[in-house]
Every structure is written in C-alpha cells, then in structure tokens.
Design a protein around this motif. Sequence first.
Motif, mmCIF file in Angstrom:
data_model
loop_
_atom_site.group_PDB
_atom_site.id
_atom_site.type_symbol
_atom_site.label_atom_id
_atom_site.label_comp_id
_atom_site.label_asym_id
_atom_site.label_seq_id
_atom_site.Cartn_x
_atom_site.Cartn_y
_atom_site.Cartn_z
ATOM 1 N N SER B 79 -11.062 -10.783 -9.623
ATOM 2 C CA SER B 79 -10.527 -9.457 -9.950
ATOM 3 C C SER B 79 -11.319 -8.328 -9.287
ATOM 4 O O SER B 79 -10.826 -7.209 -9.168
ATOM 5 C CB SER B 79 -10.484 -9.262 -11.464
ATOM 6 O OG SER B 79 -11.782 -9.296 -11.989
ATOM 7 N N ASN B 80 -12.551 -8.612 -8.858
ATOM 8 C CA ASN B 80 -13.349 -7.591 -8.146
ATOM 9 C C ASN B 80 -12.655 -7.137 -6.867
ATOM 10 O O ASN B 80 -12.894 -6.032 -6.383
ATOM 11 C CB ASN B 80 -14.723 -8.154 -7.751
ATOM 12 C CG ASN B 80 -15.621 -8.349 -8.953
ATOM 13 O OD1 ASN B 80 -15.238 -8.011 -10.065
ATOM 14 N ND2 ASN B 80 -16.790 -8.888 -8.730
ATOM 15 N N PHE B 81 -11.842 -8.019 -6.306
ATOM 16 C CA PHE B 81 -11.218 -7.734 -5.010
ATOM 17 C C PHE B 81 -9.740 -7.359 -5.150
ATOM 18 O O PHE B 81 -9.019 -7.305 -4.174
ATOM 19 C CB PHE B 81 -11.357 -8.961 -4.091
ATOM 20 C CG PHE B 81 -12.777 -9.405 -3.934
ATOM 21 C CD1 PHE B 81 -13.621 -8.765 -3.032
ATOM 22 C CD2 PHE B 81 -13.296 -10.427 -4.705
ATOM 23 C CE1 PHE B 81 -14.942 -9.153 -2.895
ATOM 24 C CE2 PHE B 81 -14.617 -10.822 -4.588
ATOM 25 C CZ PHE B 81 -15.450 -10.181 -3.682
ATOM 26 N N ILE B 82 -9.335 -7.165 -6.391
ATOM 27 C CA ILE B 82 -7.905 -6.956 -6.654
ATOM 28 C C ILE B 82 -7.634 -5.597 -7.286
ATOM 29 O O ILE B 82 -8.370 -5.133 -8.155
ATOM 30 C CB ILE B 82 -7.376 -8.085 -7.585
ATOM 31 C CG1 ILE B 82 -7.342 -9.416 -6.825
ATOM 32 C CG2 ILE B 82 -5.991 -7.752 -8.132
ATOM 33 C CD1 ILE B 82 -6.949 -10.605 -7.661
ATOM 34 N N GLY B 83 -6.557 -4.956 -6.824
ATOM 35 C CA GLY B 83 -6.003 -3.789 -7.493
ATOM 36 C C GLY B 83 -4.633 -4.205 -8.012
ATOM 37 O O GLY B 83 -3.944 -5.001 -7.366
ATOM 38 N N TYR B 84 -4.261 -3.726 -9.178
ATOM 39 C CA TYR B 84 -3.040 -4.253 -9.807
ATOM 40 C C TYR B 84 -2.284 -3.108 -10.470
ATOM 41 O O TYR B 84 -2.836 -2.389 -11.297
ATOM 42 C CB TYR B 84 -3.457 -5.295 -10.847
ATOM 43 C CG TYR B 84 -2.395 -6.255 -11.342
ATOM 44 C CD1 TYR B 84 -1.049 -6.085 -11.057
ATOM 45 C CD2 TYR B 84 -2.755 -7.368 -12.089
ATOM 46 C CE1 TYR B 84 -0.105 -6.983 -11.513
ATOM 47 C CE2 TYR B 84 -1.815 -8.281 -12.562
ATOM 48 C CZ TYR B 84 -0.487 -8.071 -12.263
ATOM 49 O OH TYR B 84 0.443 -8.966 -12.717
ATOM 50 N N ASN B 154 -10.702 0.378 -3.028
ATOM 51 C CA ASN B 154 -10.275 -0.251 -1.778
ATOM 52 C C ASN B 154 -10.160 -1.771 -1.907
ATOM 53 O O ASN B 154 -10.850 -2.520 -1.206
ATOM 54 C CB ASN B 154 -11.254 0.065 -0.636
ATOM 55 C CG ASN B 154 -11.217 1.514 -0.258
ATOM 56 O OD1 ASN B 154 -10.169 2.159 -0.276
ATOM 57 N ND2 ASN B 154 -12.375 2.058 0.069
ATOM 58 N N GLU B 156 -9.218 -5.594 -1.563
ATOM 59 C CA GLU B 156 -8.718 -6.404 -0.450
ATOM 60 C C GLU B 156 -7.293 -6.867 -0.721
ATOM 61 O O GLU B 156 -6.498 -7.040 0.189
ATOM 62 C CB GLU B 156 -9.631 -7.624 -0.241
ATOM 63 C CG GLU B 156 -10.898 -7.345 0.530
ATOM 64 C CD GLU B 156 -11.963 -6.629 -0.279
ATOM 65 O OE1 GLU B 156 -11.719 -6.347 -1.473
ATOM 66 O OE2 GLU B 156 -13.030 -6.328 0.273
#
Lengths: 251, 211
Positions: B79-84, B154, B156
């Motif tokens: 989840s550190n690399f995700i925007g939702y 930002n 990924e």
Amino acid sequence: MGRVRYSCCNGMNDQTWIQQALALFRKDILAETRTRVAFGAMGVFSFASLLLIALAMVGLKGVLIQNSSGQAVPAWNNSGKMSLLWVLLCFAAFAGLSHSFVYEEETGTASTLKLHMGPQAVYAGKLLFNTTVLLAVSLVITPMYMVMTGMDAGTLPMFFAVMLSGTASLSAVATVVAALAARARSTGALFGAVGLPMLTVLLVLIMNAARQCYIRSESAVQYLRPLTGIVCFGVLIVTLSAMLFHYIWED
Amino acid sequence: MTVPPICLDVRGVGHRFGARLLYRDISFSVGNGDVLAVTGHNGSGKSTLLKIIAGLLQPTEGSVELAMNGEVTPPSRRSNFIGYVSPEMALYQELTAVENIRFFGALRGQTFEKIDLREMLAHVGLKGRGSDRVGDYSSGMKQRLKYLIAIMHNPELLLLDEPGANLDVHGTRIVEQIIHERREAGFLTILATNEPEEELWAGCVIPVATV
C-alpha cells in the motif's frame, strides 16, 4: 489547471507504526473536539448515573449493618462507594468507547485507514485515544462522585495508582471489544457478550485493590500485590489484542 | 525524474464470497506507463479485483505481486506504493480538507507547507476551499479531494474505482489529465469502470465476468 508535479518516484517515507499511531491519535482528538460523541455519550451516562446514585443513597445514610465479626459498620462504606464508582466508570467506558471503531466502519473511513496504515498502528492509536478519553472522564467524574457520596480516598498514592491502572486496563478491554463489535456489525449485543467476561475479571481485580486503599498497612507489598494484578491483566489484554488485532481489522 | 521499473503481476486470481464464486483465473501483467481498464457489468467484481490488487482483500485463488526495481514488494508494504480512489473509501467529514490532507500525509511521512496545500487544492479545483469541512462538500468536491489524497505521494500504482463518479465535466477533465500525466511520467494506472468514455483513457481493457 496546474500540472501534477511528480518530483520524485515516491514522495513517501516509511513511517513507523508509532508515528502512524500518534497521527491517528491526534486526528481522533481533533475529530472528538468537533463531534464530542465519545465525551457526550460518557458524560450523559455518567451524570445520569451520578444523579441516580445520589438519590438512591439518601435512604442508606446512617444505616448500620453487622460485619462478619459482629461489629456495627456503616452500610454505605468507602469500599462500597468505590465499587459503585468503578461500575459507573465501566458502563461509561462501554457506552462511549465503542464509538472509536464503529464510527470508522459506519462512515467508510475504515477502508481508507486500512490502505494507509497497518493494524498494529490502528490498534495503538485507538488504544491511546480511548485511554486518554477515559482518563479525562475519570478526572471529571471521580471528584464529583467523591463530593456527592462523601467517599474518602483513603491512602492517596494507592488511590491514584488504582484509578490510573484501572482506567488504563479498562480502556484496553473496551478498545478490543469495540473493534470486535464494530467488525461484527452488531455493536450492542456483542459489546456486552464479549466484554462481560473480561470486565468481570477486571472488576474483581480493581475491587480487590480498591479495598486496600482503606486498610492501613506498613508493608508496601500489601499495596503492590493487588496493583500488580490489575497491571498484569492490562498488559495481558494489550499484548493479546495487539497480536490478534489484524484478524479483527482485516477482511 | 526517473520512475523505477514497475511490474504488477496478477496470476490466476479468483475470488468467492461464501459459496458464490465471483470469478476465477484472472491473469495479466502490466508495467510502467500502462493504463489498464477493468470492465464488467454491475456486481461482476471489478471493485473486488481492485481491492485484491491493493492488498485490502485476500484472493481465494491465485496471487498478486507488485515488483519495484525487480524486487517483489511484501504485501504488508504494497500500500506504500498505491494510491486508491473508490466510492468505498471515505474521508473524515468532520475535518477540513487541509486537515484530511495533513492526516493522510502524516501517515505516509509527508508534511506540507501552506503554499503547497494551496497549490495542491487548486490543482483539483478546490482553490479557497481548504478550510471547509469535508462534510460540507458536495459529492463531486469530495471526489476531487480523494484524487488529491490518492496522488499526493506520487504512487507508482494508482487504482481508480469508478473514476468519474460524481464529477462534472471539469472534474472529469482533471482526472483525464492526471491519468495522462501519470502515463507520460511512466506510472501505472488501473481503473474499474462501466463508462465507454473512461475505457478510452486506457491502453488496454480486461473484462471481468462472474462465473
């Protein structure tokens, strides 16, 4: 419209769960100052209970009963008053603290939290918030109760130690039960059913320690033993809750 | 600016709710600059698939791997690399937009100056509304704020469930622009939609259907 600035490949640092828990705690405090739901629920319950206790007490004033050794003692003594105070605080905690998780589930913010932080951080943040709220309510209710009932604090350091350890352990129980109830979506019934066994043990330990406030003893061990029971129970509940919380929190 | 090599590998994913099998054997692999649309009728499991990719839900079959620089990210850190952005992911109504941004930023270790906040809010068309409570926002304004919070670190990988929900024409253009800029920058975007116009934003389409 301005352009999005992708200044780096990932503008995020790895936050420790403690930092995340503190951020959640600050958010909950800020939200509580706006909504006052937990304080409101606990406040209304506590003041209504205080009023009922004051009215019920009128008939007990000056009544003497015989203790086990045949001596006449007041029916409405300090130990009895202390027990009733804890019953009041327990119900107040269960009335107000369930809100912390139920609110997140009902408003849909639980999913947002799940994406942004781990279960350990959520549990720690909520526990910190619930303990703070319960301590604040205890700070207001206890002096009022003492004035209304004429309850003596007894041995002051012991009294404060019981209040502090009891409140912290009570919030630990209420926090994990609130999380279970919120996930089960049957708040009231489960809150009582799951909470009762834990609450019974805690109340017995607190009553045991509270009695010690009114017994003069030269030995520190006499004071420490019942306190250790409350602290150990609190630590046990927090440890088990932290270990099992992700099963409750995650789908 | 360089974006690390990203690879999202979905292998044989299936999911069931109790006895009801939603779908099985969904497989695809996407990487830098890809925009993927997941389509299907109501109840086909588009949102469920996005939740599985985000790590919010465990699939009953198959696996999802997000690799960064060739290294697979552990599910707990995915989840550190995700925007939702999703209708199911709400913001705090009693907090202002700025307080929401600061809170979700703090969870990811981000701090913002006032000038940054003004610029970020202006970017999604919420200029001058930062100190309003989110509860007083319209549904379209809430959706814009969700976009801001989803992209402010930002990520990924950006997951968009019903990307145009509640948005007006201007709001839809903002989303289109965000997707376009992310594609140019080399980030990965996956959207779940039923809207034919939104499907056109994607380079490839994965239809999902209940078994």
